[in-house]
Design a protein around this motif. Structure first.
Motif, PDB file in Angstrom:
ATOM      1  N   UNK A 164     -25.294 130.830  -2.251  1.00 28.41           N
ATOM      2  CA  UNK A 164     -26.210 130.023  -1.427  1.00 28.41           C
ATOM      3  C   UNK A 164     -26.807 128.898  -2.261  1.00 28.41           C
ATOM      4  N   UNK A 165     -27.149 129.193  -3.524  1.00 29.52           N
ATOM      5  CA  UNK A 165     -27.690 128.172  -4.416  1.00 29.52           C
ATOM      6  C   UNK A 165     -26.716 127.037  -4.680  1.00 29.52           C
ATOM      7  N   UNK A 166     -25.412 127.327  -4.591  1.00 27.14           N
ATOM      8  CA  UNK A 166     -24.395 126.296  -4.805  1.00 27.14           C
ATOM      9  C   UNK A 166     -24.020 125.558  -3.527  1.00 27.14           C
ATOM     10  N   UNK A 167     -24.475 126.055  -2.387  1.00 34.47           N
ATOM     11  CA  UNK A 167     -24.185 125.388  -1.111  1.00 34.47           C
ATOM     12  C   UNK A 167     -25.308 124.448  -0.670  1.00 34.47           C
ATOM     13  N   UNK A 168     -26.552 124.737  -1.118  1.00 33.74           N
ATOM     14  CA  UNK A 168     -27.703 123.958  -0.674  1.00 33.74           C
ATOM     15  C   UNK A 168     -28.604 123.631  -1.859  1.00 33.74           C
ATOM     16  N   UNK A 169     -29.436 122.606  -1.677  1.00 36.36           N
ATOM     17  CA  UNK A 169     -30.411 122.246  -2.713  1.00 36.36           C
ATOM     18  C   UNK A 169     -31.727 121.862  -2.046  1.00 36.36           C
TER      19      UNK A 169
END
Length: 518
Positions: A164-169
């Motif tokens: 999830x951390x790599x899909x959104x910021x």
């Protein structure tokens, strides 16, 4: 001229080597071009729709995981009567599960920072489905297989948040992480509700354990079909960076120097101790309180009355949704104005919940409704922390060490937290109960006195989060600063490279002039 050509080739080789050396590096990130063509899974840019579907699938699996974890607690009274076991032996069911979780989490964290995260989660979840289904037959087989069930959660819990951390910021990441973590209290509450409902409907507590692997099989299918393996750090602006493998020891040293990570992990440990003990023992505690007050008769044969598990489950679901939503909303509104708002929110949640749980424990002997009120307030305050804690880890740790950080935090918080708290409280209760073993009132009092340890641990956790607030601004800037060259497409490094290129080109020209003459 052959000599000149040889010199030119040598210098060009040196120039290429220097150009590669100037690529920006930090920890296990290397922003140089990979020598081998990266896999499609690591380079494909995901659409927003695909990213949201991925989060939905991860949320569903998280829901099932926590439903399974607390289904045992929902039917614990029936399990105690069926196997004729004491409080301390009952606590082993949760302790062995968490112990396997502790052992395996660092392994999956190491793998998650280096290999395909989707395949790791699928493998772990497959083991979870088989072990959960097989654990509903004999007690010691139940104990053994509950330990192996930790494989699935260890693989999933360490890796899913990093995806999830790599899909959104930014703000979107906070919302998505909140959505993911809201299913911890929701899943926990549904574990009590569904466990008690299925046990009552079938007259057999075993069927409560058999439902979860069926639902888990659907989650396994959805994970295989819809979940991608996004590039590590893609949302932080360096999805094209490749992994320069560092040793596990280097990763651990980096994390131990990160004071925000260390103090927040201690805070999470206190929170795990508190939630683990309360979640496992509260339904039985409330049942014994009603027996002590004469509201209901004691359970002598199973199936026992599981209405307390059902009510506690409903309270947990409602307060979980409210608390996680409130915590993430406050975090988004305060973060720009108060840089250390997140750990302060966690501190308020822990320090505020401690007196509420103390009041609930003390009032249980006289008023069950008042006890539920204070449990509800305490759980709401405690639930403020779930999404905020995950967000803290994601922004104080560099992307390629996040799975390792998740794994270490999970290992520490469970090792010193909820791995031992159910067994510890059960052992204290058993020790006190020996003074009046045949008294139902003393059976309640012995568990009540052991419960009083929890509010003090909650206060300690609040102090740990206050310590986190002292360092978090600096540590966040350090993590962001280490990624800054990657965000700026290596402007400084490009400038340095161009200077070296200019220097070496001049040297080549000079060598060529000297070799050929005027």
């Amino acid at each position: 001229m052959e000599t000149n050509g040889s010199v030119m080739d040598e210098e060009k080789t040196r120039l290429s080597s220097v150009s590669n050396e100037t690529s920006t590096r930090y920890g296990s990130i290397a922003d140089s071009l990979p020598t081998d063509e990266p896999s499609t899974a690591e380079t494909t840019v995901l659409s927003s729709r695909r990213s949201y579907i991925t989060v939905a699938v991860l949320c569903y699996v998280n829901l099932i995981n926590y439903m399974d974890r607390y289904t045992i607690a929902g039917v614990l009274l029936s399990i105690q009567k069926f196997f004729d076991i004491t409080d301390s032996t009952s606590g082993l069911l949760q302790t062995v599960f968490i112990c396997s979780f502790i052992i395996l989490a660092p392994i999956f964290g190491y793998l998650g920072d280096r290999y395909n995260r989707k395949f790791i989660m699928i493998g772990g979840l497959s083991v979870w489905v088989v072990m959960t289904l097989s654990s509903s037959f004999y007690f010691w087989l139940l104990v053994l297989l509950r330990a192996l069930v930790g494989t699935g959660e260890a693989s999933y819990s360490t890796i899913a948040p990093t995806i999830i951390g790599d899909l959104f910021s930014g703000a979107k990441r906070t919302v998505m992480i909140s959505a993911f973590y809201i299913f911890i209290p929701v899943g926990s509450g549904l574990g009590y509700i569904i466990g008690s409902s299925v046990a009552n409907a079938t007259g057999d507590w075993r069927w409560a354990l058999r439902l979860n692997p069926i639902l888990g099989s659907l989650g396994l299918f959805l994970l295989a079909v819809f979940c991608p393996n996004p590039p590590r750090g893609a949302s932080d602006g360096h999805g094209g960076s490749t992994i320069e493998h560092t040793s596990y020891l280097e990763d651990v040293k980096y994390l131990l120097k990160n004071k925000s990570f260390v103090w927040s992990s201690l805070g999470v440990t206190a929170m795990a101790f508190l939630t683990g003990a309360l979640a496992f023992w509260t339904p039985i505690f409330l049942s014994r309180a009603q027996v002590a007050q004469g509201i209901q008769p004691p359970c002598n044969t199973e199936p026992c009355d599981t209405s307390d598990s059902y009510i506690f489950g409903v309270v947990t679901v409602m307060t979980g949704i409210l608390g996680v939503s409130l915590g993430s909303t406050i975090s988004r509104k305060l973060r720009d104005r108060v840089p250390n708002a997140d750990p302060l929110i966690c501190a308020v949640g822990m320090l505020g919940s401690a007196p509420c749980f103390f009041a609930a424990i003390v009032l249980a002997s006289t008023s069950i409704p008042a006890t539920y009120v204070f449990i509800g307030i305490g759980e709401t305050l405690l639930s403020l922390n779930w999404a905020v804690l995950a967000d803290i880890l994601l922004y104080v740790v560099v992307p390629t060490r996040r799975a390792t950080a998740e794994a270490l935090q999970i290992m520490v918080c469970h090792l010193l937290g909820d791995a031992g708290s159910p067994y510890l409280l059960g052992s204290i209760s058993d020790a006190l109960r020996t003074y009046q073993p045949d008294s139902h009132t003393w059976s309640f009092r012995s568990l009540e006195y052991s419960f009083l340890l929890c509010p003090f641990v909650g206060v300690l956790g609040g102090l740990f989060f206050l310590m986190t607030a002292l360092y978090i601004t600096k540590d966040r800037k350090n993590a962001e600063g280490s990624l800054c060259p990657l965000h700026n497409s290596s402007e400084p490094s490009q400038h340095a490279s161009s200077q070296k290129l200019l220097f070496l080109t001049t040297q080549i020209d000079n060598t060529h002039t000297i070799s050929t003459g005027p």
